[in-house]
Structure formats: structure tokens, C-alpha cells
Write a protein that holds these residues in place. Sequence first.
Motif, short mmCIF file in Angstrom:
data_model
loop_
_atom_site.label_atom_id
_atom_site.label_comp_id
_atom_site.label_asym_id
_atom_site.label_seq_id
_atom_site.Cartn_x
_atom_site.Cartn_y
_atom_site.Cartn_z
N GLU A 1 0.83 -1.20 0.00
CA GLU A 1 0.00 0.00 0.00
C GLU A 1 0.87 1.25 0.00
O GLU A 1 1.83 1.37 0.78
N GLY A 2 0.54 2.17 -0.90
CA GLY A 2 1.28 3.43 -0.97
C GLY A 2 2.51 3.37 -1.86
O GLY A 2 3.21 4.36 -2.02
N ILE A 3 2.79 2.19 -2.43
CA ILE A 3 3.95 2.01 -3.31
C ILE A 3 3.44 1.69 -4.71
O ILE A 3 2.62 0.78 -4.89
N GLU A 4 3.92 2.41 -5.69
CA GLU A 4 3.37 2.27 -7.05
C GLU A 4 3.65 0.90 -7.66
O GLU A 4 2.76 0.24 -8.17
N GLU A 5 4.92 0.49 -7.61
CA GLU A 5 5.24 -0.78 -8.28
C GLU A 5 4.97 -1.97 -7.36
O GLU A 5 4.97 -1.83 -6.13
N SER A 6 4.72 -3.12 -7.96
CA SER A 6 4.55 -4.35 -7.18
C SER A 6 5.86 -5.12 -7.18
O SER A 6 6.79 -4.80 -7.92
N PHE A 7 5.92 -6.14 -6.34
CA PHE A 7 7.14 -6.94 -6.20
C PHE A 7 6.81 -8.41 -6.42
O PHE A 7 5.82 -8.91 -5.87
N ALA A 8 7.63 -9.07 -7.19
CA ALA A 8 7.43 -10.49 -7.45
C ALA A 8 8.31 -11.30 -6.50
O ALA A 8 9.50 -11.03 -6.35
N ILE A 9 7.70 -12.29 -5.85
CA ILE A 9 8.45 -13.21 -4.99
C ILE A 9 8.36 -14.60 -5.59
O ILE A 9 7.27 -15.14 -5.76
N ARG B 1 13.71 6.23 -0.03
CA ARG B 1 12.95 5.19 -0.72
C ARG B 1 12.96 3.88 0.07
O ARG B 1 11.93 3.22 0.21
N GLU B 2 14.12 3.48 0.57
CA GLU B 2 14.21 2.24 1.35
C GLU B 2 13.32 2.31 2.58
O GLU B 2 12.63 1.34 2.92
N MET B 3 13.32 3.45 3.25
CA MET B 3 12.48 3.60 4.43
C MET B 3 11.00 3.50 4.07
O MET B 3 10.22 2.85 4.78
N ALA B 4 10.60 4.12 2.95
CA ALA B 4 9.20 4.05 2.50
C ALA B 4 8.79 2.60 2.23
O ALA B 4 7.71 2.15 2.64
N LEU B 5 9.65 1.87 1.54
CA LEU B 5 9.35 0.46 1.24
C LEU B 5 9.26 -0.37 2.51
O LEU B 5 8.40 -1.25 2.63
#
Length: 421
Positions: free
Chosen positions: A134-142, A235-239
Motif C-alpha cells: 500500500e502506498g507504493i506504485e510498483e509491485s514486487f514479485a516473490i 525510498r528504502e524507508m518508504a518500502l
Amino acid sequence: MASGAMKLSKYSIGTGDRFGHQAKAQLQACVQALDRGTEIAPVWNKSNREHTIIGSEPDSTRRAADEAVQALHWEKAYFCDADHITLQTVERYLAPCDFYTIDVADAIGKPAPAAAIEAFVKRHPELLGQIQLEGIEESFAITPEDLQQTGEKFLAAVKQAGEVYRKIEGAKGKGNFVPEVSMDETDRAQSPVELLIILAAIADEGIPIQTIAPKFSGRFNKGVDYVGNVGQFEREMALDIAAIAYAVRQYGLPENLKLSVHSGSDKFSIYPAIRANMQRFDAGVHLKTAGTTWLEELIGLAESGGDGLALAKEIYAEAFAHREELCAPYATVIDIDPAKLPSPQEVAGWSSEQYTSALRHVPNSAAYNSSFRQLLHVGFKVAAKLGRRYLDLLEANEAIIARNVTENLYDRHIVPVFLGK
């Protein structure tokens, strides 16, 4: 988190007090913040290494905190932190502390049993595929490989954290303390995917953590400013904040779980980034090791002139003479340029203003000397060996030292991070 359990407030600040004389001055900074409408819980932290060097016991930190709270009529929450604790060192902190920074950095990368990793991977199919924070534009693949590799690197560390947590819980009872897991003292920053997987493992282990200290990119040297890319840190802190929020919803971790930034103090250049993320996500933060209290004591002594200035110069001369020995335990978190260290002979001729201007962390000041500051930062062992000589001068110059301690913690740390103006 169980109803009635001890709860860390949204904003908290971890501050050290090596010699146990500045708790009132530190708490005064939190009083001033409360006067402006912001509650910040003070957390007094002192590591096992510092207790060992100084020859103090953890109950002395608790006693100083309790006395300060009583003297200033502080009615909000406050804590005493067993800083960077392990299974081997936790015992002496069980009675006096109510906040435990469980340090598992040494176990990161150590292999967990293959069966434990396999069971973890099977238990968490929900982590596979695209994750949207939530709040992050891109998604992450695991991928399954990501899950496997992260388990291989971190599962043993999380299991170790569980052992320490259960040792504390057995002594203090469930909900009677605040647990933090620290993974900041390792080789590289964790990705948001890794942090999410780590948090799943922590939930599996049954640790109701209220703060977690991941590793960020850049250097967090002791007592001096951040060295690195501020935009990358932000950016790292936001993620990380978004990953924590996801894990709280997914795994039932405490709702007040927040980031702990182990700053090493004085990371002024990233304070606006921390503030921006707190506002962006309406997130809490634990800013740890804020305010280099022992250096403010030296500044106060030097400012007072006379015997105080003479002792400050003597401490530097001793630190200079034993610099290799003093720096060795902190080699990974200091960057001292020997060419920039003034000779003890030169310092012997300094005025109060020359000494304090070299030591006080004002980055744009031409007189500020970060190498001088870092050597004195790790040189507290010199003052510890002086015993009553040092402590008597602290007490004789309490007013001027207290003013420096309060102003440093409030103006340079609390205002930019928690008040923003």
C-alpha cells in the motif's frame, strides 16, 4: 498484542547516557516536545559493552531514568532498553529493563536446518507471486527461489530471536515488555521482499515485536552525519514502512509495529527524509541513539573553563595516545582521518571556544572536526577510568552540561524528526 500489554507509543526516542548523570536533561527535551503537543517516549539504552567498559550495572540506568521521571513529574510512558542483547548477555537485564533490542546480526547467513526452511516455504504460499504494498506504485514479485534463499539467510537468526524472546518472557511474563528485533549490524540492506519474509518468520516464531531495525544503505558512523544517498535512504524507508503495514495485516503482528532507525546519532541529512515518510504514511518511528550525551558532557566541561576545560583536554590527550585500542571495537562504524586529528600539544593551547567548536556537531562550521569528534566519541573509556574525578566535575558543572544535553537532543534531533519545524 494482548489487551493491557505494554505498548510503545507512536513516537519514541532511544538515548544513551553512559555515565548515568544526564537522564533529567534528556527527559527535559521530551517535556519540551510534549509542551508543543507531541508525545515522544524516552527509551534509555546502554549496551552490554558499555556497561562492561564503564563497570556499571543495568539497574543504574533504570535508577537514573526513574529518578528523572519523578523529578520532572513525567506521567507518560518511558522505557529502559537492554541494548543489542543476546542469549548470552540477557540475564543481567531481566530485572531492570522493559524494552529489549534483540540482536541477531551474528546469526544472519548461518544455515538453518533444511527441514525448517522447507517447512517455512510450504507454510507461506501466500508470499509467492506479485505483492502490492500500500502506498507504493510498483509491485514486487516473490519467487520460490526468493523464499528459499531468504529463509536460508535469515531463518536461523529469527529462530535465535525467538529463543531470546522466550527467555525474557519466561522471566517477565507475556506483554510486560517491548521486544525489538535488530538486523542492522550486517553487510547490506534488506530488500522490502526480504523484510516481508523476515516478518512472516518472526510471526511464525511468536514474537510480538513492536519495532524492527533493518539495515539501510549508506554508512551510519557513530556521532557524525549519514554518508550515502539520501534519496535512496528515503525510498528504502518508504518500502520498509509499507512492508511492515502489509505484514501487520497479513500475520497479526502488533498494530503499533514500527521501524527502528539505529542512527548512531546525528544523521542530520536524513532527518527530513525520515520526517517526510512519517507524514506520507502516518507512521511512527523509533529513533535510536539520538543525542551523543557523553560528547555533550565534554562540551559542557570545556565550556565551563578552568578544571573542566583542563580535564577535557586531558581526556583527548589520553584518547589520542590510545586511539588504536579505543577505535578497534568500533572499526566498522567510524571513519577517522589520522591526518585531521590535532596533536594533544595543539589542543592543550585551545580556548574553550576552540575545543567546543571542534567537537560540537555543526556540519557547516569551519571549526567542526569530525575526526576529533569520532575519536572522543569512542574515548569514553578514558573518562570511565578517571572515576570520581570525572563524575565530580560533571556534578560541579551540572547546569551548563544539562543545558547542552537538552538543547542537543531537542533542537538537533526531536525538532527536525518529530516536530518538523
